[in-house]
Structure formats: structure tokens, C-alpha cells
Design an enzyme around this catalytic site. Structure first.
Site, mmCIF file in Angstrom:
data_model
loop_
_atom_site.group_PDB
_atom_site.id
_atom_site.type_symbol
_atom_site.label_atom_id
_atom_site.label_comp_id
_atom_site.label_asym_id
_atom_site.label_seq_id
_atom_site.Cartn_x
_atom_site.Cartn_y
_atom_site.Cartn_z
ATOM 1 C CB ALA A 72 28.927 51.639 24.483
ATOM 2 C CB SER A 73 27.774 51.212 30.280
ATOM 3 O OG SER A 73 27.052 52.399 30.503
#
Length: 397
Positions: A72-73
Site C-alpha cells: 500500500a503506497s
């Protein structure tokens, strides 16, 4: 009196949005609302709630060597790309790189019930987890597909917006062709050792940028055309370049043991000021632009001292190289270059010229244009073309 602070996911989410807006991201009220609404912690359930909303990427899958394969950036990157997309209610959206499903949830919120979101990933384990998380959080209308992302998703095209959430070395024709005329493609594109999230607008068979931001992403599987190798016998210094470049590692062996040449630009940077625009500017005109990385031993022994040891721009020509360097100065640091090899004097002066050009307008962004790979160079109207497998890149300031 109870001094315990009741930290909830909602308060952490609100604090995250505050940090993003103060940093200049999440510029629209729509993006602010979405980031303050979608429960990020429920898409990264293996991580503590506070980490889900911290300014970090949450790794969700690694290979046997520990290299990240999916994540998840970090929130600032998510907000940056949502800003670049400029999504309107009712848009049809394609996402390349399903990740945890969190970003697809953001996209679904922005496009609303009259729009459509398709998210694609090559890894069946990733898509299965994304599907599960999306369903559990009320986003069952998002379509999740398992396939090579370079193919896009033609069954739901044409798209108003396409966003790539994995690092891409190239832009397949399918991504352009599946966009509507005037549609936007946001992609973290890698060239010459650096990655930029670029918002492109489709104009016929070309894509033209209107937003360029420095970023970093997990690389896309099957698109790696970067070459690297050691330039010193002890193995303390690495060089990274692209497969289209005329760079020979054999010719550079031992170059760092040759006499050192220094040059100074007169350009001063201070405090937290970013100077990554120099690297971007170099790629527009210097065919030998690449990345150099020196480990702690190389720096301690003064074998190689780039301005940022782990990732700094360099210039290579034949058996010579030069890289960005600095020295302390009143008010900050003066930028300069160190070079080695037969044409080191010329290379350090050219690198200093690039620094000075950047110094005159430090916020200038180039227009980056992506052309089909079979476009003749003489039709592109520039002296320097970056040739990839599926496309050609030009940059103009």
C-alpha cells in the site's frame, strides 16, 4: 483526571489528511473527503492501525529475498496520484496494480455509483486479497482482474482515466489506445535511474504531460530494462543505466582510481530544498545520464562521494564518468561535480551547466511526450530521444 488520548482510526485518518494538505497534496475537497473516508487500516489488517495512517508504505508481499512485490503506497503518493488524475463523477477508470485494493476503493468513491473501476494485477494472490478487502468494505462494484497489467483491460475500455500504481519502465500501446481522446494516464515512469509520476493527456497517438512529480514504486514485473554493475574492483560502487544507452561497464572498470577532477557551479541550495530537478533536466539533453550508488566504505575512503550516496545522477561518456557532488557553503551547500577519466574535465563542466540551468528556474517542469516506438526520430523535433521497447520519450523545457 484521565490524560489518556483516545486514538481512533477516524482521528488518525483525519490527522493524515491534515498532514497531506499542509504538504500541498490532496488539493481538491473531493480528494480530501475520500482520503478521510476510506478506511485504509482495513485494507492493511496485518499492520498496526497507527502504521496504516503513517507516512510510510505498508509492504504486503515480499519475494524469497525480501524484495517488496506489493504494497500500500505511502499516503503522500496516493494523494499525489489522485490529484494528478483529476477524476470526475461517472468516470470509467482502469488501475494497473491492484495492491491491497485500498486505492481502488478511493477511485470508486471519487467516480461514484455512475462510474466504473477496473483494477488489474498479474499476481493471483494479490488480486484475491484485494477482492476480499474490497468486498468487505463495501466496494464490490470494483472489478478485479488477474492478468499482465501491460495488456490493460480492453473489455471495459475506453477509459476516462488510467492509473498505474507500480513502477513502469515503458508505456505499452494498450494503455494509450484504451484511453478516450483527452483521457488521462498517470504512471510512475522510470528512465535514466529515476522515477517520476507523470500525468499524461492523450492526443491522438501521443501522450503529453501536464504534471511531473518525483516518486518511488515497486517495479512492474516483466518490464525491467535497467542494467547495473560495479565500477570498482572491490564492489563498493554501482552504476545503473538503461538498455538503450551506449554505456559499457568494461570501459569503466577502474575509472574511480584515475585522477579526480572537481568543478563548482556557484549554485547554492539550502535546508530541505530539493535538487532532483537537475536529474530530470539532464535526461532531456544528456544521453549518458544514469544513476550512481556508493556504499559506506566508498564514501568513507573517498573513493566515490555522490551528493546522495544511495542514488545520485551521473554522466558517462566512453571511459569517463562524472557525478553530482557538494560542499558546505554559507546558507547551505554549493553544488558541483566530480569526474574521472579521459574526458572528466568536459563532463564535470557539462554537469555544472545542467546545475546552473536548473538554478535559474528551480520549479520548471518539462513537457514529456510519449510517441509510438515506430515514430521516425526526425519527426520528433528534438535532438535527444529516449528509445524504449514500446515507446519513444522526448522532453522539452
Amino acid at each position: 483526571m484521565n490524560d489518556t488520548i483516545n486514538v481512533t482510526p477516524e482521528s488518525l485518518r483525519a490527522a493524515m489528511v491534515d498532514r497531506l494538505t499542509h504538504a500541498g497534496y490532496a488539493r481538491s475537497s473531493a480528494v480530501q473527503h475520500v482520503l478521510g473516508t476510506v478506511p485504509r487500516h482495513l485494507f492493511v489488517t496485518h499492520a498496526p492501525v497507527n502504521e496504516a495512517y503513517a507516512d510510510i508504505a505498508v509492504i504486503t508481499k515480499r519475494d524469497a529475498d525480501g524484495t517488496p512485490l506489493s504494497c500500500a503506497s505511502e499516503p503522500v503518493v496516493v494523494a499525489m496520484q489522485l490529484d494528478q488524475l483529476a477524476i470526475e463523477p461517472g468516470d470509467r477508470i482502469c488501475e494497473i496494480g491492484a495492491g491491497t485494493g485500498y486505492n481502488a476503493g478511493n477511485l470508486a468513491e471519487l467516480t461514484g455509483p455512475d462510474g466504473h473501476v477496473t483494477t488489474v494485477d498479474i499476481d493471483a494472490e494479490v488480486t484475491a486479497q484485494a477482492r476480499k478487502a474490497l468486498d468487505a468494505n463495501g466496494y464490490s462494484r470494483v472489478e478485479v482482474l488477474t492478468r499482465d497489467g501491460s495488456l490493460g483491460a480492453p473489455e471495459n475500455a475506453p477509459y476516462d482515466r488510467t492509473v498505474v500504481t507500480v513502477g513502469a519502465f515503458d508505456i505499452p500501446a494498450e494503455w494509450r489506445e484504451q484511453l478516450k481522446p483527452g483521457g488521462r494516464l498517470v504512471v510512475p515512469l522510470r528512465w535514466r535511474g529515476q522515477t517520476r509520476s507523470i500525468a499524461f493527456v492523450r492526443d491522438g497517438d501521443t501522450l503529453r504531460s501536464d504534471s511531473v512529480h518525483l516518486c518511488g514504486f515497486v517495479p512492474m514485473i516483466g518490464q525491467d530494462h535497467e542494467v547495473n554493475g560495479k565500477v570498482d574492483e572491490a564492489g563498493h560502487v554501482d552504476l545503473y543505466w538503461d538498455s538503450d544507452q551506449n554505456i559499457s561497464l568494461a570501459g569503466l572498470q577502474g575509472v574511480l582510481s584515475q585522477p579526480k577532477v572537481l568543478a563548482w557551479s556557484g549554485v547554492i541550495v539550502g535546508g530541505e530544498e530539493s535538487f532532483d530537478g537537475i536529474w530530470l533536466r539532464m535526461t532531456a539533453t544528456e544521453p549518458g545520464t544514469c544513476r550512481i550508488a556508493a556504499d559506506k566504505t566508498a564514501v568513507a575512503e573517498a573513493l566515490c562521494t555522490p551528493i546522495i550516496p544511495s542514488r545520485s545522477p551521473a554522466l558517462v561518456e566512453g571511459e569517463s564518468l562524472a557525478y553530482l557532488h557538494y560542499r558546505r557553503s554559507e546558507g547551505g551547500a554549493e553544488l558541483g561535480a566530480i569526474g574521472h577519466g579521459p574526458v572528466a574535465v568536459e563532463l564535470v563542466e557539462r554537469l555544472c551547466d545542467q546545475i546552473r540551468a536548473w538554478g535559474e528556474d528551480r520549479t520548471a517542469e518539462p513537457v514529456i511526450t510519449v510517441h509510438p516506438a515506430d515514430t521516425p526520430d526526425e519527426r520528433l523535433g528534438v535532438d535527444h530521444v529516449i528509445a524504449k521497447r514500446w515507446s519513444k520519450l522526448t522532453l522539452a523545457y
